[in-house]
Design a protein around this motif. Structure first.
Motif, short mmCIF file in Angstrom:
data_model
loop_
_atom_site.label_atom_id
_atom_site.label_comp_id
_atom_site.label_asym_id
_atom_site.label_seq_id
_atom_site.Cartn_x
_atom_site.Cartn_y
_atom_site.Cartn_z
N VAL A 8 0.96 -0.67 0.00
CA VAL A 8 -0.18 -0.07 0.14
C VAL A 8 0.85 1.67 0.24
O VAL A 8 1.97 1.86 0.80
CB VAL A 8 -0.87 -0.02 1.27
CG1 VAL A 8 -1.96 1.19 0.47
CG2 VAL A 8 -1.63 -1.39 1.32
N ILE A 92 -10.02 -3.86 -7.37
CA ILE A 92 -9.52 -4.43 -6.31
C ILE A 92 -9.08 -6.30 -7.11
O ILE A 92 -7.90 -6.66 -6.51
CB ILE A 92 -9.32 -4.12 -5.10
CG1 ILE A 92 -7.97 -3.57 -3.86
CG2 ILE A 92 -10.30 -5.03 -4.48
CD1 ILE A 92 -8.40 -3.22 -3.02
N ILE A 121 -8.68 -0.72 2.29
CA ILE A 121 -7.37 -1.52 2.61
C ILE A 121 -7.18 -2.24 3.53
O ILE A 121 -6.38 -4.14 2.88
CB ILE A 121 -6.83 0.02 3.29
CG1 ILE A 121 -6.94 1.37 2.81
CG2 ILE A 121 -5.32 -0.73 3.85
CD1 ILE A 121 -5.80 2.18 3.77
N LYS A 124 -7.47 -5.88 0.85
CA LYS A 124 -7.33 -5.99 -0.34
C LYS A 124 -6.29 -7.25 -0.47
O LYS A 124 -6.01 -8.27 0.12
CB LYS A 124 -5.56 -5.30 -0.33
CG LYS A 124 -4.59 -4.97 -1.40
CD LYS A 124 -3.77 -3.37 -1.01
CE LYS A 124 -2.59 -4.56 -0.45
NZ LYS A 124 -2.13 -5.38 -1.32
N LEU A 130 -1.91 -1.11 -3.81
CA LEU A 130 -2.21 0.06 -3.55
C LEU A 130 -2.19 1.08 -3.56
O LEU A 130 -1.53 1.26 -3.11
CB LEU A 130 -4.25 -0.64 -2.60
CG LEU A 130 -4.99 0.12 -2.52
CD1 LEU A 130 -5.53 0.61 -3.41
CD2 LEU A 130 -5.87 -0.28 -1.15
#
Length: 170
Positions: A8, A92, A121, A124, A130
């Motif tokens: 991330v 996603i 998040i 994910k 991401l």
């Protein structure tokens, strides 16, 4: 070949270049055979980036903002942001790289609840990279990120009265 492990990223701060950095990461990924989805919140005006990426395979660029967005948030902006976030929740699972451009400012403005972004998040898929861009990144988002870059404005022609230039600024 998909990523073995995705991270991330957060690109935040008041400096110019957050969207461009995310696009650069996408170009690098495309060059290695990865697929990218770039969802741009708030912005709806045609830009040079959109024209360029239309020509690239495995790159999906989606704008979810009003073409005439003027920094005055409306109920329409909220609806468009929510629709864009629903697209992100679907994307996603389908792409190697997912960019949520300006998502931090969208959360800051209250158009999408922070809890929904945190949930995205947290769930994910492990192989997905991401990237979340925009000013005012929340501490809860920064805490979950693997990479955090803060763009700092030092000088910008806008502050001496220069308008944004096509091909350079948009």
């Amino acid at each position: 070949m998909p990523l073995k492990r995705g991270f991330v990223h957060v690109y935040t701060g008041n400096g110019k270049g957050k969207t461009s950095a995310a696009l650069g990461l996408c170009l690098r990924a495309l060059g290695r055979g990865l697929s990218c989805c770039f969802i741009q919140f708030l912005k709806g005006k045609p830009t040079g980036e959109i024209e360029a990426v239309k020509k690239l395979p495995n790159f999906h660029f989606i704008q979810t903002g009003r073409p005439d967005y003027d920094f005055c948030v409306t109920e329409v902006d909220k609806e468009l942001a929510l629709r864009g976030f629903q697209l992100a929740e679907e994307a996603i699972e389908k792409f190697d790289i997912l960019v949520l451009d300006e998502i931090n400012i969208v959360v800051h403005l209250g158009l999408i609840p922070l809890s929904r972004v945190i949930d995205l998040i947290d769930r994910k898929p492990p192989r997905v990279e991401l990237i979340l861009t925009g000013r005012h990144a929340k501490a809860e988002i920064i805490k979950r990120a693997d990479y955090v870059t803060e763009f700092c404005l030092v000088k910008h022609p806008f502050y001496r009265g220069e308008n944004a230039r096509e091909g350079i600024d948009f």
